[in-house]
Write an enzyme that holds these catalytic residues in place. Structure first.
Site, short mmCIF file in Angstrom:
data_model
loop_
_atom_site.label_atom_id
_atom_site.label_comp_id
_atom_site.label_asym_id
_atom_site.label_seq_id
_atom_site.Cartn_x
_atom_site.Cartn_y
_atom_site.Cartn_z
N ASP A 114 0.99 -1.03 -0.10
CA ASP A 114 -0.11 0.09 -0.03
C ASP A 114 0.95 1.08 0.08
O ASP A 114 1.17 1.78 0.91
CB ASP A 114 -0.90 0.14 1.17
N ARG A 126 -39.35 -0.45 -28.18
CA ARG A 126 -40.71 0.47 -28.35
C ARG A 126 -40.81 0.53 -29.93
O ARG A 126 -41.23 1.69 -30.45
CB ARG A 126 -40.89 1.65 -27.56
N LYS A 139 -43.26 18.82 -23.81
CA LYS A 139 -43.02 17.91 -23.04
C LYS A 139 -41.93 16.80 -24.05
O LYS A 139 -42.44 16.30 -25.16
CB LYS A 139 -44.21 17.00 -22.80
N TRP A 140 -40.81 16.85 -23.83
CA TRP A 140 -39.44 16.17 -24.27
C TRP A 140 -39.39 14.90 -23.82
O TRP A 140 -38.63 14.72 -22.83
CB TRP A 140 -38.63 17.29 -24.09
N ASP A 141 -39.89 13.98 -24.67
CA ASP A 141 -39.65 12.58 -24.19
C ASP A 141 -38.73 12.02 -24.89
O ASP A 141 -37.75 12.32 -25.74
CB ASP A 141 -41.15 11.91 -24.68
N CYS A 146 -38.94 14.20 -19.68
CA CYS A 146 -39.64 13.11 -19.79
C CYS A 146 -38.71 11.97 -20.58
O CYS A 146 -38.22 12.25 -21.55
CB CYS A 146 -41.16 13.05 -20.24
N ASP A 149 -44.01 7.31 -15.20
CA ASP A 149 -45.47 6.71 -15.71
C ASP A 149 -46.47 6.16 -14.75
O ASP A 149 -47.51 6.14 -15.07
CB ASP A 149 -45.19 6.08 -17.01
C1 GLA Z 1 -43.75 7.85 -22.41
C2 GLA Z 1 -44.22 8.91 -21.39
C3 GLA Z 1 -45.76 8.95 -21.39
C4 GLA Z 1 -46.44 9.42 -22.88
C5 GLA Z 1 -46.01 8.37 -23.66
C6 GLA Z 1 -46.27 8.66 -25.06
O1 GLA Z 1 -44.06 6.69 -22.11
O2 GLA Z 1 -43.54 8.84 -20.20
O3 GLA Z 1 -46.19 10.09 -20.40
O4 GLA Z 1 -46.01 10.84 -23.04
O5 GLA Z 1 -44.48 8.30 -23.77
O6 GLA Z 1 -45.81 7.75 -26.05
#
Ligand code: GLA
Length: 745
Positions: A93, A452, A485-487, A535, A557
């Site tokens: 060490d 998906r 809402k930007w997923d 998101c 979700d």
């Molecule tokens: C994701 C989001 C949901 C919704 C779906 C739409 O799962 O977390 O809130 O917007 O996509 O396809």
């Protein structure tokens, strides 16, 4: 340092005392808090004071930068002794290994986690960083330059302390001045050290629809690796930690905490070494990492924020959450409370139509909703999740006259309009993919794994970045959209970038996230009114990096209210209520079939930034009336709930029958508390709630938002009454809830 990642902290009387080489040192001695004389020019000691915290480090006899102290604030008059390397304890060490370095290169026989690991063009992989110089850009900041003992690799360490909270922002810039390229294989933002003691580590893990599980464990010998290899932050673990000493609990004891501001693959290692010291090292995930630096090029790491509290895990989260609201969020330090939104996803899924959305908008407006958000399904050939991603034109079957009629209708109802997008993705069944099959992350000749039914666009490419920015800019320019809402609904596979030579392809891990941030920054600059939610199938992209460009996040979700109580308990340990969107949806819940009253659902969500996400066409008149009344009550106290000091009076974790939270406004003029009985037993009632954080000498009136206190509860009493005597609630049965406000007289 990327200036976007560090906002300017307000100047206060607080000072950093730094010992500098002789001339500068003498000049500096005229300042109030100069480091006393124990600091020598050859072995300077650097010190940052802020809030209740002091952080100190120095240069040891060998020239390494070594941490000296991180904890409660010490007097400005106290001299921090200079650094001395730890001893070699055995031939196994070495001293280099035992010394808690601020930013250790992998070399000289280091077996601990290095901050930086490099391979040089000639095959040398030994890197030993020594102190060169320091500068002090402002009263709360330090820049320290290190250099390898023989090679032209320099590292600039950036330090900035927030004078109010004592939260330190650390990052590093690595520069190659060698004549040939070098490969960076591992680069941390920072390492922090704690002396040997009994510690408990808190961290957050999860999965889709099951985020924000709080884990607590004793730190033992070896490493606990918190990480994402997913190309993004991920649901599986979150880049945050809190460490308590000894018997530290929710409100008492010493705690250290940190959060990494990065939305790509990341890693935080918490390590108890062979001499029982604890080190926390965080930055880019070294898994599959490789960032080639040509001569003259630099690599900037993300920022690792870290702080200290005397007031347990609750105190730690209050400090971090206030800091995030003030210094990280794009609209900080005083962001407005979030609009109460309605979102159509759970009501209609992909089956959006102009008439259907307008009908929902009318119902939402009647409840007192501020913002109407149309979710997935409005664009391209998007009838299911099998097609359409990438084709960001309005679907003419569903919206024959574009979005304008719906947006006008929403405006006429007194709400603003928000829209769902998933910019970084493409379905193979889309015009975009048919035109540009090379735009996705892939290794040529290998299968492209769909999740998906979609693939990830390689946002690291300039042409892809320009396309994504271009369609979003057009969408926002042509429509009156207040909110996106930007997923981001999958993680990476086959992360190839075959336009670059092989030795540069792994830059995708850095450049993808950089381009994401730059698109968000450019959109915000061009469309200043537009707000954005991060998101990722729920809470898959929540971190202090993305929160610098977004106003709120979608935590999960899973909107089942009982599950949300536990999730919210975990979430708020790391992130503020201000950004925690919380929708009330339909009952029975789609995920688990649980039936709960609209009152219970509303009160759970009213602990966050409230939204409604159910199918209002199916709600009873009685439920709509209750919802309208509670939205109005929420609007009155929203700022206290979302920007006040949060106390977890009873945690819902570990199968607790009860839970309760309280939030106190910063000036202590108002408090709001919520109580939930999941399933009471026999005649036993709700535990007496002793409130926290009030002004003991002030008088507060108690008003019910929902539910009752037991008969005989005073309508008005002192802060000391509510905190010491407490309040007994009348809550019995299954899924019962109550909420009250206290207002200073
Ligand atoms: C994701 C989001 C949901 C919704 C779906 C739409 O799962 O977390 O809130 O917007 O996509 O396809």
């Amino acid at each position: 340092m990327n200036p976007r990642n560090l906002k300017t902290f307000p100047k206060t009387h607080l000072s950093i005392s730094v010992a500098l080489p002789l001339v500068a040192f003498l000049a500096f001695c005229t300042q109030a808090f100069a480091q006393p004389e124990s600091s020598s020019p050859s072995q300077p000691v650097f010190r940052l004071d802020g809030g209740d915290t002091t952080y100190a480090f120095g240069v040891n006899e060998r020239g390494e930068l070594q941490q000296l102290y991180w904890g409660g604030r010490i007097s400005a008059q106290d001299a921090v002794p200079p650094a001395h390397p730890e001893k070699e304890l055995a031939s196994f060490d070495s001293s280099y290994n035992n010394t808690p370095q601020e930013y250790a290169g992998w070399g000289a026989g280091l077996f601990q986690e290095p901050a930086l690991k490099v391979t040089f063009a000639d095959g040398n992989r030994d890197l030993v960083l020594h102190y060169v110089s320091s500068t002090k850009p402002d009263v709360n900041s330090l820049e320290i330059t290190l250099k390898d003992i023989s090679r032209a690799i320099t590292v600039t360490l950036h330090y900035k302390i927030d004078p109010e909270s004592g939260i330190l922002a650390r990052s590093a810039t690595i520069e190659n001045s060698e004549p040939k390229p070098v490969m960076i294989e591992q680069a941390a933002a920072a390492s922090f050290s704690l002396p040997p003691a009994h510690y408990t580590l808190n961290y957050l893990t999860g999965r889709w629809a099951g985020e924000w599980t709080l884990n607590r464990e004793t730190i033992q010998a070896g490493e606990r690796v918190l990480e994402s290899r997913r190309g993004t932050t991920g649901h599986q673990a979150n880049p945050w930690f809190a460490i308590g000493k000894g018997d530290a609990d929710e409100e008492h004891g010493e705690t250290w905490f940190g959060a990494l501001a990065w939305s790509g693959s990341w890693r935080i290692v918490v390590e108890q070494d062979q001499i029982d010291k604890v080190r926390i090292t965080g930055g880019f995930n070294p898994f599959d990492f490789g960032y080639q630096l040509k001569t003259g090029e630099k690599l900037e790491t993300p920022v690792f924020y870290a702080g200290y509290s005397h007031h347990g895990f609750g105190g730690a989260s209050r400090l971090l959450n206030h800091f995030t609201v003030s210094h990280i969020l794009p609209e900080g330090p005083n962001p407005k409370p979030r609009p109460v939104i309605y979102n159509s996803w759970e009501a209609t899924e992909f089956a959006v139509t102009e008439a259907g959305q307008e009908a929902l908008a009318e119902k939402a407006a009647a409840l007192g909703i501020d913002r109407f958000v149309m979710d997935d399904g409005w664009f391209g050939q998007r009838k299911t999740d099998h097609a359409g991603l990438g084709d960001w034109y309005v679907n003419k079957e569903k919206f024959p006259n574009g979005l304008k009629p719906l947006i006008d209708k929403v405006h006429s109802l007194g709400m603003d309009f928000g829209l769902w997008v998933e910019p970084e993705m493409v379905n193979p069944n889309s015009d975009l993919y048919r035109q540009h099959p090379d735009w996705v992350l892939n290794f040529p000749g290998r299968p492209r794994t769909e999740q998906r039914n979609q693939l990830v666009l390689n946002l690291a490419r300039q042409d892809v970045r320009d396309y994504v920015y271009g369609f979003l800019d057009k969408l926002l320019s042509e429509n009156q959209i207040a909110f996106l809402k930007w997923d981001y609904n999958r993680n990476w596979s086959e992360p190839g970038w075959d336009q670059l030579p092989p030795e540069e392809q792994k830059k995708v891990y850095v450049q993808f996230t950089r381009n994401l941030y730059s698109i968000l920054a450019e959109l915000r600059a061009k469309h200043p009114g537009v707000e954005i939610e991060s998101c990722s199938g729920g809470g898959g992209r929540v971190d202090l990096g993305i929160l610098h460009y977004t106003d709120e996040v979608w935590p999960s979700d899973n909107t089942d209210p009982l599950d949300r109580l536990t999730q919210q308990d975990g979430f708020t340990r790391a992130y503020p209520v201000q950004v925690m969107m919380a929708w009330v949806t339909d009952s029975p819940h789609w995920l688990n079939g649980r039936t709960t009253s609209v009152t219970y659902r509303m009160l759970v969500s009213m602990q966050g930034s409230l939204g409604i996400g159910g199918n209002l066409n199916k709600w009873s008149d009685a439920d709509l009336t209750t919802t309208k009344r509670l939205i109005a009550a929420y609007h009155q106290v929203q700022k206290t709930i979302t920007q006040g000091d949060l106390y977890r009076l009873i945690s819902p974790t570990n199968g607790s029958e009860f839970s309760a939270t309280e939030t106190v406004s910063p000036d202590k003029s108002q408090a709001v508390f919520f109580a939930f009985a999941h399933s009471t037993q026999e005649e036993r009632g709700f535990p007496r709630l002793q409130l926290l954080g009030l002004d003991p000498t002030a008088e507060y009136s108690l008003t019910s938002i929902e539910g009752k206190a037991i008969p005989g509860t005073p309508a008005q009493a002192s802060g000391s009454w509510w905190m010491n005597h407490g309040v007994d609630l009348d809550l019995h049965g299954d899924f019962q809830a109550a909420a009250f406000r206290l207002d200073r007289k």
